[in-house]
Design a protein around this motif. Structure first.
Motif, mmCIF file in Angstrom:
data_model
loop_
_atom_site.group_PDB
_atom_site.id
_atom_site.type_symbol
_atom_site.label_atom_id
_atom_site.label_comp_id
_atom_site.label_asym_id
_atom_site.label_seq_id
_atom_site.Cartn_x
_atom_site.Cartn_y
_atom_site.Cartn_z
ATOM 1 N N MET A 1 6.356 34.644 -4.911
ATOM 2 C CA MET A 1 6.326 33.198 -5.002
ATOM 3 C C MET A 1 5.447 32.665 -3.875
ATOM 4 S SD MET A 1 7.499 30.601 -6.792
ATOM 5 C CE MET A 1 8.696 31.497 -7.752
ATOM 6 N N ALA A 2 4.594 31.718 -4.193
ATOM 7 C CA ALA A 2 3.733 31.068 -3.203
ATOM 8 C C ALA A 2 4.135 29.605 -3.086
ATOM 9 C CB ALA A 2 2.275 31.189 -3.620
ATOM 10 N N TYR A 3 4.002 29.071 -1.882
ATOM 11 C CA TYR A 3 4.354 27.681 -1.613
ATOM 12 C C TYR A 3 3.077 26.875 -1.377
ATOM 13 C CZ TYR A 3 8.779 29.977 -0.861
ATOM 14 O OH TYR A 3 9.903 30.752 -1.012
ATOM 15 N N PHE A 4 3.060 25.655 -1.937
ATOM 16 C CA PHE A 4 1.881 24.814 -1.843
ATOM 17 C C PHE A 4 2.252 23.387 -1.457
ATOM 18 C CE2 PHE A 4 1.090 28.013 -5.082
ATOM 19 C CZ PHE A 4 -0.058 28.604 -4.588
ATOM 20 N N ALA A 5 1.416 22.786 -0.643
ATOM 21 C CA ALA A 5 1.459 21.357 -0.384
ATOM 22 C C ALA A 5 0.351 20.753 -1.236
ATOM 23 C CB ALA A 5 1.214 21.069 1.088
ATOM 24 N N VAL A 6 0.694 19.735 -2.019
ATOM 25 C CA VAL A 6 -0.264 19.109 -2.930
ATOM 26 C C VAL A 6 -0.324 17.616 -2.609
ATOM 27 C CG1 VAL A 6 -0.812 18.584 -5.331
ATOM 28 C CG2 VAL A 6 0.235 20.786 -4.752
ATOM 29 N N SER A 7 -1.534 17.135 -2.382
ATOM 30 C CA SER A 7 -1.752 15.717 -2.153
ATOM 31 C C SER A 7 -2.824 15.237 -3.119
ATOM 32 C CB SER A 7 -2.205 15.478 -0.714
ATOM 33 O OG SER A 7 -2.328 14.098 -0.458
ATOM 34 N N TYR A 8 -2.752 13.966 -3.479
ATOM 35 C CA TYR A 8 -3.727 13.441 -4.428
ATOM 36 C C TYR A 8 -4.102 12.017 -4.069
ATOM 37 C CZ TYR A 8 0.409 11.189 -6.298
ATOM 38 O OH TYR A 8 1.552 10.451 -6.429
ATOM 39 N N GLN A 9 -5.249 11.616 -4.585
ATOM 40 C CA GLN A 9 -5.718 10.237 -4.470
ATOM 41 C C GLN A 9 -6.263 9.849 -5.831
ATOM 42 O OE1 GLN A 9 -8.158 9.011 -1.090
ATOM 43 N NE2 GLN A 9 -9.606 8.176 -2.580
ATOM 44 N N LEU A 10 -5.567 8.948 -6.503
ATOM 45 C CA LEU A 10 -6.015 8.477 -7.805
ATOM 46 C C LEU A 10 -6.781 7.173 -7.619
ATOM 47 C CD1 LEU A 10 -2.873 9.193 -10.015
ATOM 48 C CD2 LEU A 10 -4.740 10.723 -9.351
ATOM 49 N N PHE B 1 2.384 13.097 -2.072
ATOM 50 C CA PHE B 1 2.470 14.431 -1.476
ATOM 51 C C PHE B 1 3.663 15.173 -2.056
ATOM 52 C CE2 PHE B 1 3.535 17.348 2.027
ATOM 53 C CZ PHE B 1 2.297 17.896 2.297
ATOM 54 N N PHE B 2 3.407 16.379 -2.559
ATOM 55 C CA PHE B 2 4.438 17.201 -3.186
ATOM 56 C C PHE B 2 4.458 18.596 -2.581
ATOM 57 C CE2 PHE B 2 3.626 14.044 -6.406
ATOM 58 C CZ PHE B 2 4.800 13.940 -7.137
ATOM 59 N N PHE B 3 5.615 19.260 -2.695
ATOM 60 C CA PHE B 3 5.736 20.695 -2.462
ATOM 61 C C PHE B 3 5.909 21.361 -3.813
ATOM 62 C CE2 PHE B 3 7.897 20.234 1.973
ATOM 63 C CZ PHE B 3 6.670 20.198 2.591
ATOM 64 N N LEU B 4 5.285 22.518 -3.966
ATOM 65 C CA LEU B 4 5.385 23.320 -5.181
ATOM 66 C C LEU B 4 5.628 24.766 -4.806
ATOM 67 C CD1 LEU B 4 2.355 22.346 -7.463
ATOM 68 C CD2 LEU B 4 4.734 22.433 -8.165
ATOM 69 N N ASP B 5 6.377 25.474 -5.618
ATOM 70 C CA ASP B 5 6.435 26.923 -5.483
ATOM 71 C C ASP B 5 6.132 27.523 -6.850
ATOM 72 O OD1 ASP B 5 8.870 25.978 -6.457
ATOM 73 O OD2 ASP B 5 10.088 27.293 -5.253
ATOM 74 N N LEU B 6 5.070 28.327 -6.881
ATOM 75 C CA LEU B 6 4.572 28.915 -8.119
ATOM 76 C C LEU B 6 4.043 30.317 -7.853
ATOM 77 C CD1 LEU B 6 2.439 25.858 -9.325
ATOM 78 C CD2 LEU B 6 4.605 26.611 -10.326
ATOM 79 N N MET C 1 -5.740 17.871 -3.434
ATOM 80 C CA MET C 1 -5.829 18.899 -2.401
ATOM 81 C C MET C 1 -4.616 19.806 -2.549
ATOM 82 S SD MET C 1 -7.252 20.161 0.424
ATOM 83 C CE MET C 1 -8.337 18.876 1.011
ATOM 84 N N VAL C 2 -4.848 21.119 -2.602
ATOM 85 C CA VAL C 2 -3.781 22.110 -2.709
ATOM 86 C C VAL C 2 -3.899 23.051 -1.519
ATOM 87 C CG1 VAL C 2 -2.789 23.944 -4.123
ATOM 88 C CG2 VAL C 2 -3.834 21.940 -5.230
ATOM 89 N N VAL C 3 -2.849 23.092 -0.704
ATOM 90 C CA VAL C 3 -2.861 23.903 0.514
ATOM 91 C C VAL C 3 -1.688 24.877 0.467
ATOM 92 C CG1 VAL C 3 -2.735 23.865 3.028
ATOM 93 C CG2 VAL C 3 -3.878 21.990 1.804
ATOM 94 N N PRO C 4 -1.967 26.188 0.480
ATOM 95 C CA PRO C 4 -0.864 27.151 0.515
ATOM 96 C C PRO C 4 -0.244 27.182 1.913
ATOM 97 C CG PRO C 4 -2.957 28.299 0.572
ATOM 98 C CD PRO C 4 -3.269 26.835 0.443
ATOM 99 N N PHE C 5 1.055 27.466 1.961
ATOM 100 C CA PHE C 5 1.697 27.643 3.266
ATOM 101 C C PHE C 5 2.776 28.711 3.156
ATOM 102 C CE2 PHE C 5 4.068 24.185 1.259
ATOM 103 C CZ PHE C 5 5.394 24.436 1.561
ATOM 104 N N ASP C 6 3.031 29.379 4.275
ATOM 105 C CA ASP C 6 4.043 30.433 4.280
ATOM 106 C C ASP C 6 4.994 30.330 5.466
ATOM 107 O OD1 ASP C 6 2.405 31.259 6.333
ATOM 108 O OD2 ASP C 6 1.836 33.149 5.416
ATOM 109 N N GLN C 7 4.914 29.221 6.187
ATOM 110 C CA GLN C 7 5.835 28.972 7.282
ATOM 111 C C GLN C 7 6.598 27.688 7.002
ATOM 112 O OE1 GLN C 7 3.731 28.943 10.976
ATOM 113 N NE2 GLN C 7 3.166 31.098 10.836
#
Length: 88
Positions: free
Chosen positions: A1-10, A35-40, A62-68
Motif C-alpha cells: 500500500m502506498a500513501y499519497f497527499a493529493v492537492s488540486y486547483q480547479l 487536500f486529500f490523503f489516499l492509500d492505493l 499534485m500527487v505526492v507519495p509519503f511514507d512517514q
C-alpha cells in the motif's frame, strides 16, 4: 500500500463534484479544502494520470507519495484517525 497527499486547483468552470465523487470512490480522506490523503496500490504518476480524467485541461493536480507519519494543525475531522490507522 502506498500513501499519497493529493492537492488540486480547479480553475474557470470549477467542477468540484466530479473530482470529489471520484475521491470518495477511492476512499480518500479530505484533510483540508483542496487536500486529500489516499492509500492505493499505485504509483504517484498513475494516481495523477487517473485524476486528470476528473479535472479540466486548465486545472492542476499534485500527487505526492509519503511514507512517514504526517503532522498537521487544524485539519478536518477524522484526519487523526486516518493517520493513526496507518502509522500507529
Amino acid at each position: 500500500m502506498a500513501y499519497f497527499a493529493v492537492s488540486y486547483q480547479l480553475n474557470n468552470s470549477k467542477d468540484y463534484p466530479t473530482l470529489w465523487d471520484e475521491m470518495k470512490r477511492l476512499n480518500a480522506h479530505k484533510v483540508m479544502r483542496s487536500f486529500f490523503f489516499l492509500d492505493l496500490n499505485n504509483t504517484a504518476s498513475e494516481v495523477r494520470d487517473h485524476l486528470q480524467g476528473f479535472i479540466d485541461d486548465d486545472d492542476a493536480v499534485m500527487v505526492v507519495p509519503f511514507d512517514q507519519r504526517p503532522y498537521h494543525h487544524r485539519a478536518y475531522q477524522g484526519t487523526n484517525n486516518w493517520i493513526s490507522e496507518r502509522f500507529g
